[in-house]
Enzyme design. Structure first.
Site, mmCIF file in Angstrom:
data_model
loop_
_atom_site.group_PDB
_atom_site.id
_atom_site.type_symbol
_atom_site.label_atom_id
_atom_site.label_comp_id
_atom_site.label_asym_id
_atom_site.label_seq_id
_atom_site.Cartn_x
_atom_site.Cartn_y
_atom_site.Cartn_z
ATOM 1 C CD GLU A 83 -1.394 0.064 3.635
ATOM 2 O OE1 GLU A 83 -1.566 -0.967 4.299
ATOM 3 O OE2 GLU A 83 -2.031 1.111 3.828
ATOM 4 C CB CYS A 115 -2.656 -3.900 6.347
ATOM 5 S SG CYS A 115 -2.228 -2.244 6.862
ATOM 6 C CG HIS A 237 -2.844 -5.891 10.367
ATOM 7 N ND1 HIS A 237 -1.604 -5.657 9.811
ATOM 8 C CD2 HIS A 237 -3.413 -4.679 10.555
ATOM 9 C CE1 HIS A 237 -1.444 -4.344 9.668
ATOM 10 N NE2 HIS A 237 -2.520 -3.739 10.103
HETATM 11 N N1 CAA Z 1 1.481 3.847 30.399
HETATM 12 C C1 CAA Z 1 0.792 2.792 29.903
HETATM 13 N N2 CAA Z 1 -0.204 2.904 28.993
HETATM 14 C C2 CAA Z 1 -0.515 4.138 28.559
HETATM 15 C C3 CAA Z 1 0.141 5.290 29.030
HETATM 16 C C4 CAA Z 1 1.186 5.115 30.008
HETATM 17 N N3 CAA Z 1 1.866 6.161 30.495
HETATM 18 N N4 CAA Z 1 -0.399 6.366 28.417
HETATM 19 C C5 CAA Z 1 -1.373 5.915 27.571
HETATM 20 N N5 CAA Z 1 -1.439 4.567 27.654
HETATM 21 C C6 CAA Z 1 -2.296 3.658 26.902
HETATM 22 C C7 CAA Z 1 -3.712 4.158 26.741
HETATM 23 O O1 CAA Z 1 -4.503 3.870 27.881
HETATM 24 C C8 CAA Z 1 -4.145 3.395 25.497
HETATM 25 O O2 CAA Z 1 -4.452 2.075 25.843
HETATM 26 P P1 CAA Z 1 -5.867 1.420 25.437
HETATM 27 O O3 CAA Z 1 -5.960 1.549 23.937
HETATM 28 O O4 CAA Z 1 -5.761 0.017 25.893
HETATM 29 O O5 CAA Z 1 -6.910 2.230 26.108
HETATM 30 C C9 CAA Z 1 -2.861 3.339 24.669
HETATM 31 O O6 CAA Z 1 -1.798 3.617 25.578
HETATM 32 C C10 CAA Z 1 -2.825 4.364 23.546
HETATM 33 O O7 CAA Z 1 -3.163 5.605 24.095
HETATM 34 P P2 CAA Z 1 -4.083 6.628 23.276
HETATM 35 O O8 CAA Z 1 -5.297 5.939 22.727
HETATM 36 O O9 CAA Z 1 -4.294 7.824 24.117
HETATM 37 O O10 CAA Z 1 -3.061 6.962 22.086
HETATM 38 P P3 CAA Z 1 -3.192 7.915 20.848
HETATM 39 O O11 CAA Z 1 -4.328 8.833 20.921
HETATM 40 O O12 CAA Z 1 -1.837 8.494 20.685
HETATM 41 O O13 CAA Z 1 -3.515 6.910 19.632
HETATM 42 C C11 CAA Z 1 -3.319 5.162 18.073
HETATM 43 C C12 CAA Z 1 -3.038 5.583 19.513
HETATM 44 C C13 CAA Z 1 -4.815 5.335 17.768
HETATM 45 C C14 CAA Z 1 -2.934 3.698 17.921
HETATM 46 C C15 CAA Z 1 -2.458 6.042 17.114
HETATM 47 O O14 CAA Z 1 -1.115 5.760 17.294
HETATM 48 C C16 CAA Z 1 -2.813 5.875 15.634
HETATM 49 O O15 CAA Z 1 -3.710 6.552 15.122
HETATM 50 N N6 CAA Z 1 -2.093 4.954 14.930
HETATM 51 C C17 CAA Z 1 -2.351 4.678 13.505
HETATM 52 C C18 CAA Z 1 -3.643 3.932 13.275
HETATM 53 C C19 CAA Z 1 -3.602 2.489 13.700
HETATM 54 O O16 CAA Z 1 -2.563 1.889 13.872
HETATM 55 N N7 CAA Z 1 -4.799 1.892 13.829
HETATM 56 C C20 CAA Z 1 -4.919 0.493 14.146
HETATM 57 C C21 CAA Z 1 -6.141 -0.149 13.544
HETATM 58 S S1 CAA Z 1 -6.185 0.143 11.754
HETATM 59 C C22 CAA Z 1 -5.137 -1.034 11.077
HETATM 60 O O17 CAA Z 1 -4.806 -1.980 11.731
HETATM 61 C C23 CAA Z 1 -4.631 -0.830 9.693
HETATM 62 C C24 CAA Z 1 -3.275 -0.236 9.756
HETATM 63 O O18 CAA Z 1 -2.283 -0.938 9.743
HETATM 64 C C25 CAA Z 1 -3.143 1.185 9.820
#
Ligand code: CAA
Length: 398
Positions: A83, A115, A237
């Site tokens: 992709e 993916c 994945h």
């Molecule tokens: N210690 C331990 N854990 C902590 C922490 C700390 N100090 N601070 C935060 N966390 C935890 C949170 O509680 C959360 O856990 P849960 O999901 O279990 O609740 C986790 O860390 C992530 O925190 P946030 O949700 O606040 O993080 P974020 O807003 O920065 O977003 C994300 C995380 C959505 C994965 C972001 O990185 C993102 O958008 N990534 C790209 C999209 C992605 O990977 N999506 C996955 C599904 S889509 C797919 O699979 C296709 C693909 O390849 C893209």
């Protein structure tokens, strides 16, 4: 007939990048508590491509050992899934075909559905081998995951390629017939043609993934698939490794099981060893999970593995494979570990500079800095044409 011997993955090899950025460096730069990366999303580091690396050089590096071990005589099709395509018309697989010196009597094509593409490639390959069991298909999944700097997605980048030789009477994993399928038109993650970086709605993407887990499992059951208890491990994945845990927990709940964290860790833990340090490799990710499982686990002979392949947008598939007795003699564990360990750490400033590089679009002559030490490199771009090189001293282990 191939009914008795089966069709599946005969050999598997992966490659990743020259550089690696530890999440500690990202956390230090943006002030994030490292626990969020190490525990919250389950990532330690991410592979960072050098200026002279891309999906072609990684794909060729992953596939070269397969050709060195088995030759190319039986390969009549190369399917390149990605992709992070480098050309809107020409398949990246044609460059790989040339770099590997494959015979002209080959069909080469590129597949895309986020993916999920490599799983479509694997299923198409199985169909071709069914028609003529003497043939083998080279499936290559290669991707560079790139999000905007300073965005939440930045911590979930990475890059890698997996090459699989698909054929009859496979040495590693027989792929079984029933598949659970699921498609839904969602805008959780996408990359318009004019952008280098993906757009994503993070929380929506997690929800869409979990819906696809339910949808594929429901269809898999209706298609006469195995019962949940029939699996020894599950490869998901892994956009970030914590996602595999979320997905498996969700599937357990959907199937009416009480979730036991130790049981989830047993089913998933070993599949995360490579993705945890490589980061998201999009199409390659679920097969990197398989590589880690086969390399890390004690003997899995005869066990069934569940695969959940998810591609945003979204298309997903759940299917099963059976590990072939004697598979351990054919693994590339040492080479896989070396591919990870040989990466050179880059500091945050160096990573940012690499991230900000764009492909020159003026049609001039541009040579690329020689940063890589692997067997293939992108030497430059001239008249809008990408020029690749195979290093004469480039070593390929069979
Ligand atoms: N210690 C331990 N854990 C902590 C922490 C700390 N100090 N601070 C935060 N966390 C935890 C949170 O509680 C959360 O856990 P849960 O999901 O279990 O609740 C986790 O860390 C992530 O925190 P946030 O949700 O606040 O993080 P974020 O807003 O920065 O977003 C994300 C995380 C959505 C994965 C972001 O990185 C993102 O958008 N990534 C790209 C999209 C992605 O990977 N999506 C996955 C599904 S889509 C797919 O699979 C296709 C693909 O390849 C893209």
């Amino acid at each position: 007939m191939t009914g008795d011997i089966g069709i599946g993955i005969h050999d598997l090899s992966f490659a990743t990048t020259e550089f690696v950025l530890p999440h500690t460096a990202l956390a230090e730069y943006n002030g994030t508590d490292i626990g969020k990366y190490h525990v919250g999303i389950g990532q330690q580091s991410m592979s960072v491509p050098a200026a002279d690396e891309d999906i072609v050089t990684m794909g060729a590096t992953a596939a070269a050992p397969l050709i060195a071990r088995h030759g190319a005589d039986r390969i009549r099709t190369v399917v390149f899934a990605t992709e992070s395509s480098i050309d809107q018309a020409k398949s990246a697989g044609v460059y790989v075909h040339s770099l590997l010196g494959l015979p002209p009597a080959t069909r080469v094509v590129e597949l895309k559905q986020a993916c999920y593409g490599a799983t479509a490639a694997l299923q198409f390959a199985i169909g071709l081998v069914h028609r003529d069991p003497a043939q083998q298909v080279l499936v290559i999944a290669s991707d560079v995951s790139k999000y905007d700097l300073d965005s939440p997605g930045e911590a979930t980048q990475g890059a890698a390629a997996v090459a699989m030789l698909v054929g009859a009477d496979p040495a590693l994993v027989r792929i079984e017939g029933p598949s659970g399928l699921f498609t839904a038109d969602v805008m959780d993650f996408w990359r318009p043609n004019y952008r280098d970086t993906a757009l994503v709605d993070g929380q929506e993407s997690i929800t869409a993934y979990l819906q696809a887990v339910e949808g594929t499992w429901k269809d898999y059951t209706e298609q006469g698939g195995r019962s949940f208890d029939g699996f020894g491990a599950f490869c998901y994945h892994q956009p970030f490794t914590k996602m595999a845990y979320k997905a498996h927990r969700h599937l357990l709940n959907f199937c009416g099981y009480v979730t036991d964290e130790a049981q989830i860790a047993r089913a998933i833990g070993r599949t995360t060893a490579y993705n945890r340090v490589v980061g998201n490799s999009y199409t390659a990710s679920v097969y990197l999970a398989l590589a880690a499982l086969l390399d890390e686990a004690e003997d899995l002979s005869g066990q069934s593995i569940g695969f959940l392949s998810y591609g945003s947008g979204s298309v997903a598939e759940f299917f099963a494979g059976t590990v072939v007795p004697g598979y351990r003699e054919h693994l590339r564990t040492e080479a896989h570990r070396e591919a990870i360990e040989r990466r050179r750490p880059v500091d945050y400033a160096g990573y940012r500079e690499l991230h900000e590089r764009t492909c020159p679009a003026d049609g001039g002559e541009h040579s690329t800095p020689a940063q890589t030490t692997g067997p293939f490199r992108l030497a430059g771009i001239r008249d809008h044409k990408r020029i690749y090189e195979r290093r004469p001293e480039g070593r390929t282990v069979a």
